[in-house]
Motif scaffolding. Structure first.
Motif, PDB file in Angstrom:
ATOM      1  N   TRP A 148       0.810  -1.220   0.000  1.00 54.08           N
ATOM      2  CA  TRP A 148       0.000   0.000   0.000  1.00 54.08           C
ATOM      3  C   TRP A 148       0.845   1.273   0.000  1.00 54.08           C
ATOM      4  O   TRP A 148       0.396   2.329  -0.462  1.00 54.08           O
ATOM      5  CB  TRP A 148      -0.972  -0.042   1.175  1.00 54.08           C
ATOM      6  N   HIS A 149       2.062   1.176   0.478  1.00 50.94           N
ATOM      7  CA  HIS A 149       3.012   2.287   0.371  1.00 50.94           C
ATOM      8  C   HIS A 149       3.124   2.748  -1.081  1.00 50.94           C
ATOM      9  O   HIS A 149       3.081   3.948  -1.393  1.00 50.94           O
ATOM     10  CB  HIS A 149       4.368   1.804   0.905  1.00 50.94           C
ATOM     11  N   ASP A 150       3.262   1.790  -2.014  1.00 43.87           N
ATOM     12  CA  ASP A 150       3.402   2.118  -3.435  1.00 43.87           C
ATOM     13  C   ASP A 150       2.131   2.749  -3.987  1.00 43.87           C
ATOM     14  O   ASP A 150       2.174   3.729  -4.743  1.00 43.87           O
ATOM     15  CB  ASP A 150       3.716   0.846  -4.244  1.00 43.87           C
ATOM     16  N   VAL A 151       0.997   2.178  -3.614  1.00 45.35           N
ATOM     17  CA  VAL A 151      -0.281   2.641  -4.162  1.00 45.35           C
ATOM     18  C   VAL A 151      -0.577   4.059  -3.687  1.00 45.35           C
ATOM     19  O   VAL A 151      -0.919   4.945  -4.486  1.00 45.35           O
ATOM     20  CB  VAL A 151      -1.417   1.682  -3.764  1.00 45.35           C
ATOM     21  N   SER A 169       4.206  -0.817   4.345  1.00 49.33           N
ATOM     22  CA  SER A 169       5.073  -1.752   3.638  1.00 49.33           C
ATOM     23  C   SER A 169       4.805  -3.201   3.976  1.00 49.33           C
ATOM     24  O   SER A 169       5.327  -4.093   3.311  1.00 49.33           O
ATOM     25  CB  SER A 169       6.544  -1.435   3.941  1.00 49.33           C
ATOM     26  N   ALA A 170       4.003  -3.479   4.983  1.00 48.37           N
ATOM     27  CA  ALA A 170       3.794  -4.870   5.367  1.00 48.37           C
ATOM     28  C   ALA A 170       2.602  -5.492   4.660  1.00 48.37           C
ATOM     29  O   ALA A 170       2.620  -6.671   4.338  1.00 48.37           O
ATOM     30  CB  ALA A 170       3.602  -4.960   6.887  1.00 48.37           C
ATOM     31  N   ILE A 171       1.571  -4.710   4.415  1.00 46.35           N
ATOM     32  CA  ILE A 171       0.327  -5.266   3.883  1.00 46.35           C
ATOM     33  C   ILE A 171       0.328  -5.189   2.359  1.00 46.35           C
ATOM     34  O   ILE A 171       0.487  -4.128   1.782  1.00 46.35           O
ATOM     35  CB  ILE A 171      -0.893  -4.529   4.455  1.00 46.35           C
ATOM     36  N   LEU A 319       0.236   8.827   6.959  1.00 53.20           N
ATOM     37  CA  LEU A 319      -0.373   8.078   8.060  1.00 53.20           C
ATOM     38  C   LEU A 319       0.111   6.636   8.092  1.00 53.20           C
ATOM     39  O   LEU A 319       0.411   6.088   9.158  1.00 53.20           O
ATOM     40  CB  LEU A 319      -1.895   8.108   7.942  1.00 53.20           C
ATOM     41  N   THR A 320       0.187   6.001   6.933  1.00 57.01           N
ATOM     42  CA  THR A 320       0.639   4.610   6.913  1.00 57.01           C
ATOM     43  C   THR A 320       2.115   4.504   7.292  1.00 57.01           C
ATOM     44  O   THR A 320       2.530   3.518   7.889  1.00 57.01           O
ATOM     45  CB  THR A 320       0.403   3.978   5.527  1.00 57.01           C
TER      46      THR A 320
END
Length: 495
Positions: A148-151, A169-171, A319-320
């Motif tokens: 989700w970091h990339d998205v 980076s984990a999910i 936030l992430t």
């Protein structure tokens, strides 16, 4: 790219080598596969590796190589990192994935697909990247190798977002979009067990689309998700740490927000309780989808003075980043999940049992014992009916629901697992006594000892199994892709 599904996928004469030839792979010129139609035996994975290497070259790495070690160390849980596949394949397009599936069928070599690797189940996951915003910016194509970091970073400059995971980076995209976030998918590009590449939507391959909305990895390998976007700039959010004495007020705020979200669906909350070294604390993760610090829906939360407060206005990407500190890589992890009808007295009972059972493993070294609580709200359940509904079998009349996620971070897996199995069993029995039970188990938080698909209800389970038989007559995704939650069982049995 391929002949039609009714002719090929279900045909009794289906021939793997012929389909590979259609893909440009001539089995007869590969020494290891020459003359091979179906295969079994200990050398099957060596054969599969040699064949992949001959076709794809440096996109295939073998156990012990530098690229292999780097890949294997990128798992969130130590249990997954400890699994050693024979080789790792980096496909670049859906046709590559099709070739992989067909070679697996031919050699009978098991495989797994990795998106982000955010599972605590050894062998659960093991594909990479691409994010393309549509011209009208109403949708984004996302390949499952992204986290989700990339998205979020890819969409941030356009002030758009998507419904996704809360840790950068984990999910991974794949696991979450085939589970909880499935209702925000417009289409799935998926490689079936026959090597067929199809695009499943609510109107095309609609049965497969429905099955992928919550059914996990049991029907094919998804190579692209088309996700709906939403305008999103900065938003209010972060984490507040609370003292043990503030837990009652936090529970009141959590329950009341969970029962009354309909007038303001921009709010989100996760309440967690943590025990480390005998110290009990709570944390509240709060978000509001606008940069608004004093939204009235958070009035009860804002009346509690936290011990630590990092809440402010941030982008979703920021936030992430902040939340990732609570999800370190490489630790021993154990995830469990269960749902109940939302009720304050039952929640307090669950918390008491959590502390009581946790005391039995107090001596485990470096134990970080946590229990996270979320609410599956009525608006969320109502929105699950779009696109023809999903597989989860959540009854709007039974909501809102309390979702619990006990997630200890510790060694001694078997001992810790027994304790948390007891926690789940005790609280389920109590919920049944009070008429507050729910059979749904959230796949992305579930333990490998939990039968997730059974919680979708007998009717949905039977329908999922029927769809799987239609698209996968040889049970490739039940037998060769062995990890994660299957249609007829939990991944493991607790001894």
């Amino acid at each position: 790219m391929r002949v039609s599904l009714p002719v090929l996928a279900l045909a009794a004469y289906f021939n793997v080598t012929e389909v590979l030839l259609n893909d440009g792979v001539n089995v007869s010129v590969l020494p290891e596969l020459s003359g091979l139609v179906e295969r079994s035996g200990l050398n099957g994975c060596t054969t599969a590796y040699d064949s992949l290497k001959a076709i794809f070259g440096s996109n295939v790495v073998i156990e012990g190589s530098t690229g292999y070690v780097k890949f294997s160390s990128a798992y969130w849980s130590a249990q997954q990192e400890a699994v050693s596949p024979h080789c790792i394949f980096y496909p670049t397009k859906a046709l590559d994935v099709s070739t992989l599936v067909l070679l697996s069928r031919l050699t009978e070599c098991p495989f797994a697909a990795k998106s982000g690797g955010h599972a605590a189940v050894a062998g659960a996951s093991n594909i990479e990247s691409g994010i393309t915003l549509s011209a009208d910016k109403k949708a984004v194509d996302v390949q499952p190798g992204n986290v989700w970091h990339d998205v979020y970073s890819g969409l941030e400059e356009d002030n758009f977002g998507v419904v996704g995971g809360h840790v950068r980076s984990a999910i991974g995209v794949g696991g979450l979009m085939l589970g909880w976030a499935c209702d925000n998918v417009d289409s799935f590009e998926v490689v079936t067990a026959s090597g067929l590449i199809v695009t499943a939507t609510p109107t095309s391959y609609s049965d497969l689309f429905w099955a992928l909305c919550g059914g996990g990895n049991n029907f094919g390998l998804v190579t692209n998700f088309k996700l709906r976007t939403l305008p999103l700039g900065k938003m209010w959010g972060g984490v507040r740490v609370l003292l043990e004495s503030q837990s009652p007020a936090a529970i009141d705020a959590f329950i009341n927000l969970g029962k009354n979200p309909a007038h303001d669906t921009k709010a989100a909350q996760i309440l967690s309780f943590v025990v480390q070294g005998g110290t009990k604390i709570a944390s509240a993760q709060l978000e509001y989808a606008e940069p608004k610090a004093n939204a009235s829906i958070f009035a009860e939360w804002n009346a509690i003075t936290p011990a630590v407060d990092n809440i402010g206005n941030h982008t979703l990407f920021e936030l992430t980043e902040m939340l990732s500190a609570a999800n370190p890589y490489g630790e021993r992890q154990s995830y469990w999940a269960q749902t109940y009808k939302l009720d304050k007295d039952l929640l307090n009972y669950i918390l008491d049992v959590f502390y009581e059972e946790g005391d039995k493993i107090f001596d485990v070294a470096n134990l970080l014992n946590s229990l996270s609580l979320q609410v599956i709200t009525l608006p969320q359940m109502r929105n699950m009916q779009q696109n023809g509904g999903n597989t989860l079998d959540l009854d709007l009349t039974q909501g809102p629901l309390l979702l619990i996620n006990p997630a200890p971070d510790a060694a001694h897996d078997d001992r810790v697992s027994q304790i948390f199995n007891t926690l789940i069993q005790r609280t389920v029995v109590e919920a049944k006594k009070r008429g507050l039970a729910s059979q749904y188990v959230y796949m992305n938080y579930a333990s490998k000892y939990q039968d997730v698909i059974a919680g979708y209800g007998e009717g949905n389970k039977a329908r999922l199994q029927s769809i799987a038989r239609m698209y996968d007559t040889k049970e490739v995704f039940q037998k060769l892709q062995r990890g994660y939650f299957k249609l007829d069982r939990a991944p493991a049995t607790l001894g």
